[in-house]
Design an enzyme around this catalytic site. Structure first.
Site, mmCIF file in Angstrom:
data_model
loop_
_atom_site.group_PDB
_atom_site.id
_atom_site.type_symbol
_atom_site.label_atom_id
_atom_site.label_comp_id
_atom_site.label_asym_id
_atom_site.label_seq_id
_atom_site.Cartn_x
_atom_site.Cartn_y
_atom_site.Cartn_z
ATOM 1 N N MET A 59 45.133 -25.356 -21.937
ATOM 2 C CA MET A 59 46.586 -25.426 -21.794
ATOM 3 C C MET A 59 47.111 -24.035 -21.420
ATOM 4 O O MET A 59 48.274 -23.714 -21.641
ATOM 5 C CB MET A 59 47.238 -25.929 -23.091
ATOM 6 C CG MET A 59 46.766 -27.336 -23.437
ATOM 7 S SD MET A 59 47.945 -28.307 -24.388
ATOM 8 C CE MET A 59 48.023 -27.368 -25.885
ATOM 9 N N LEU A 79 45.334 -18.031 -21.732
ATOM 10 C CA LEU A 79 43.886 -17.881 -21.900
ATOM 11 C C LEU A 79 43.516 -16.600 -22.646
ATOM 12 O O LEU A 79 44.113 -15.552 -22.428
ATOM 13 C CB LEU A 79 43.208 -17.880 -20.519
ATOM 14 C CG LEU A 79 43.464 -19.136 -19.671
ATOM 15 C CD1 LEU A 79 42.712 -19.041 -18.347
ATOM 16 C CD2 LEU A 79 43.076 -20.406 -20.420
ATOM 17 N N HIS A 80 42.517 -16.723 -23.512
ATOM 18 C CA HIS A 80 42.003 -15.567 -24.255
ATOM 19 C C HIS A 80 40.487 -15.547 -24.094
ATOM 20 O O HIS A 80 39.907 -16.382 -23.381
ATOM 21 C CB HIS A 80 42.443 -15.628 -25.722
ATOM 22 C CG HIS A 80 42.165 -16.949 -26.385
ATOM 23 N ND1 HIS A 80 40.898 -17.398 -26.626
ATOM 24 C CD2 HIS A 80 42.998 -17.934 -26.817
ATOM 25 C CE1 HIS A 80 40.944 -18.571 -27.213
ATOM 26 N NE2 HIS A 80 42.212 -18.936 -27.322
ATOM 27 N N ARG A 81 39.849 -14.584 -24.788
ATOM 28 C CA ARG A 81 38.405 -14.375 -24.669
ATOM 29 C C ARG A 81 37.625 -15.658 -24.965
ATOM 30 O O ARG A 81 36.599 -15.933 -24.365
ATOM 31 C CB ARG A 81 38.005 -13.276 -25.660
ATOM 32 C CG ARG A 81 36.766 -12.507 -25.303
ATOM 33 C CD ARG A 81 36.775 -11.163 -25.993
ATOM 34 N NE ARG A 81 37.133 -11.247 -27.395
ATOM 35 C CZ ARG A 81 36.286 -11.575 -28.383
ATOM 36 N NH1 ARG A 81 35.033 -11.866 -28.117
ATOM 37 N NH2 ARG A 81 36.695 -11.605 -29.642
ATOM 38 N N GLY A 82 38.136 -16.470 -25.904
ATOM 39 C CA GLY A 82 37.450 -17.720 -26.248
ATOM 40 C C GLY A 82 37.339 -18.632 -25.032
ATOM 41 O O GLY A 82 36.264 -19.178 -24.744
ATOM 42 N N HIS A 83 38.438 -18.784 -24.292
ATOM 43 C CA HIS A 83 38.402 -19.636 -23.094
ATOM 44 C C HIS A 83 37.405 -19.082 -22.070
ATOM 45 O O HIS A 83 36.672 -19.840 -21.427
ATOM 46 C CB HIS A 83 39.782 -19.682 -22.426
ATOM 47 C CG HIS A 83 40.839 -20.367 -23.231
ATOM 48 N ND1 HIS A 83 41.908 -19.707 -23.774
ATOM 49 C CD2 HIS A 83 41.001 -21.669 -23.579
ATOM 50 C CE1 HIS A 83 42.690 -20.555 -24.417
ATOM 51 N NE2 HIS A 83 42.157 -21.759 -24.319
ATOM 52 N N ASP A 143 38.226 -25.992 -32.418
ATOM 53 C CA ASP A 143 38.958 -27.235 -32.699
ATOM 54 C C ASP A 143 37.911 -28.322 -32.943
ATOM 55 O O ASP A 143 37.673 -29.181 -32.085
ATOM 56 C CB ASP A 143 39.892 -27.572 -31.529
ATOM 57 C CG ASP A 143 41.005 -26.554 -31.406
ATOM 58 O OD1 ASP A 143 41.754 -26.359 -32.381
ATOM 59 O OD2 ASP A 143 41.109 -25.907 -30.352
ATOM 60 N N GLN A 161 38.894 -32.022 -32.674
ATOM 61 C CA GLN A 161 39.122 -32.393 -31.270
ATOM 62 C C GLN A 161 37.787 -32.647 -30.554
ATOM 63 O O GLN A 161 37.639 -33.621 -29.805
ATOM 64 C CB GLN A 161 39.888 -31.268 -30.574
ATOM 65 C CG GLN A 161 39.932 -31.390 -29.049
ATOM 66 C CD GLN A 161 40.884 -30.388 -28.424
ATOM 67 O OE1 GLN A 161 42.067 -30.611 -28.421
ATOM 68 N NE2 GLN A 161 40.366 -29.303 -27.882
HETATM 69 O O1 PAF Z 1 42.332 -27.564 -26.738
HETATM 70 C C1 PAF Z 1 43.235 -27.633 -25.878
HETATM 71 O O2 PAF Z 1 43.673 -26.623 -25.328
HETATM 72 C C2 PAF Z 1 43.812 -28.989 -25.502
HETATM 73 O O3 PAF Z 1 43.878 -29.836 -26.595
HETATM 74 C C3 PAF Z 1 43.073 -29.661 -24.319
HETATM 75 C C4 PAF Z 1 41.628 -29.975 -24.673
HETATM 76 C C5 PAF Z 1 43.118 -28.749 -23.108
HETATM 77 C C6 PAF Z 1 43.751 -30.980 -23.950
HETATM 78 O O4 PAF Z 1 45.064 -30.778 -23.559
#
Ligand code: PAF
Length: 282
Positions: free
Chosen positions: A30, A33-37, A150, A153
């Site tokens: 979403m 963005l940070h180091r994790g992404h 998460d 998730q």
């Molecule tokens: O973890 C997230 O950033 C969101 O839940 C995702 C997986 C991009 C879905 O919108």
């Protein structure tokens, strides 16, 4: 790096890639963005020929009391980071492309979606499951990489993919942490300096509890004491629970094996989520 905002264009690129036989790794985000992404992008890079990242603040996973408009956005910064990380394609759909007028289909998940974040945020996992299903179809991803941060998730997405016989492989990547142990999250941006200084105590209490339980201490009292210390330090703990890693059912007392410790504690209006593996001796 190609930035695509139009679904027909994305579908054209998907057809060409299929014909070329090149595999696609995908990281849904979403933004903010940070180091994790960026570590998820690197993980996808190691596994596939090309990497796509989506940036889409998904309205369907926000509840009525949750402020979608306050979600941090930094398109220019995100794109610069993705360029540096070797991303090949960024999918940035407008809301109307994801949910055109008349859209009437959602993915409703029971089982692992039911407790914890599913209970605290009604409708949240319906939104996550629906958007991830659409994103997997739209991109034609072979592999999708999610952070273990998460945890619930990740289990919900695995369940959806298994139940709907989807061909995408789901990869969980270990939680990326700041030097002081705090799990990387875009929510950390919303902590005041005083809250940020306190925040690592959540992971410290969890780590200490994991070690005590792995050493044979009874989970109930260990977790109750950790929760009390967090409360005294200024957190508002919501839950600190031991569960089966995939189903998220309560861990049976006395059972040996690998459980998952899930935690949510609030600092001000920021809900900090974390989780850790626990090997119980039985
Ligand atoms: O973890 C997230 O950033 C969101 O839940 C995702 C997986 C991009 C879905 O919108």
């Amino acid at each position: 790096m190609k930035v695509v905002r139009d679904l027909a264009e994305l579908q054209g690129i998907r057809r060409l890639r299929r014909a070329s036989g090149r595999s696609l790794g995908f990281v849904p985000t979403m933004g903010a963005l940070h180091r994790g992404h960026l570590e998820l992008v690197a993980e996808a890079r190691r596994r596939t020929d090309e990497v796509a990242v989506s940036i889409f603040v998904n309205p369907l996973q926000f509840g009525p009391g949750e402020d979608l408009s306050r979600y941090p956005r930094d398109e220019a910064g995100d794109l610069a980071k993705l360029r540096g990380a070797g991303c090949d394609l960024v999918w940035m759909p407008p809301v109307e492309a994801m949910y055109p007028p008349g859209a009437a289909t959602v993915i409703e998940v029971a089982g692992p979606a039911e407790g914890f974040e599913g209970a605290a945020r009604p409708g949240h996992f319906r939104g996550v499951a629906t958007v991830c299903t659409k994103l997997f179809h739209q991109t034609g991803a072979d592999v999708a990489v999610f952070g273990e941060k998460d945890w619930q998730q990740l289990q919900v997405v695995r369940r959806v993919v298994a139940d709907l016989d989807m061909a995408v492989g789901i990869v969980g990547h270990p939680t990326v942490r700041e030097a002081d142990g705090l799990a990387c999250s875009s929510r950390n941006l919303r902590l005041s300096p005083a809250e940020r200084a306190l925040a690592p105590q959540l992971a410290q209490e969890m780590r200490a509890a994991v070690e005590r339980m792995a050493g044979g201490a009874t989970p109930g009292p260990v977790l109750a004491a950790a929760e009390a210390r967090l409360g005294a330090a200024g957190f508002a703990p919501e839950y600190l629970v031991l569960v089966e890693p995939e189903t998220l059912r309560p861990w049976q007392l006395g059972r040996a094996g690998e459980a998952r410790l899930l935690a949510v504690a609030r600092l001000g209006d920021v809900r900090l989520l974390d989780n850790m593996a626990v090997r119980l001796p039985g």
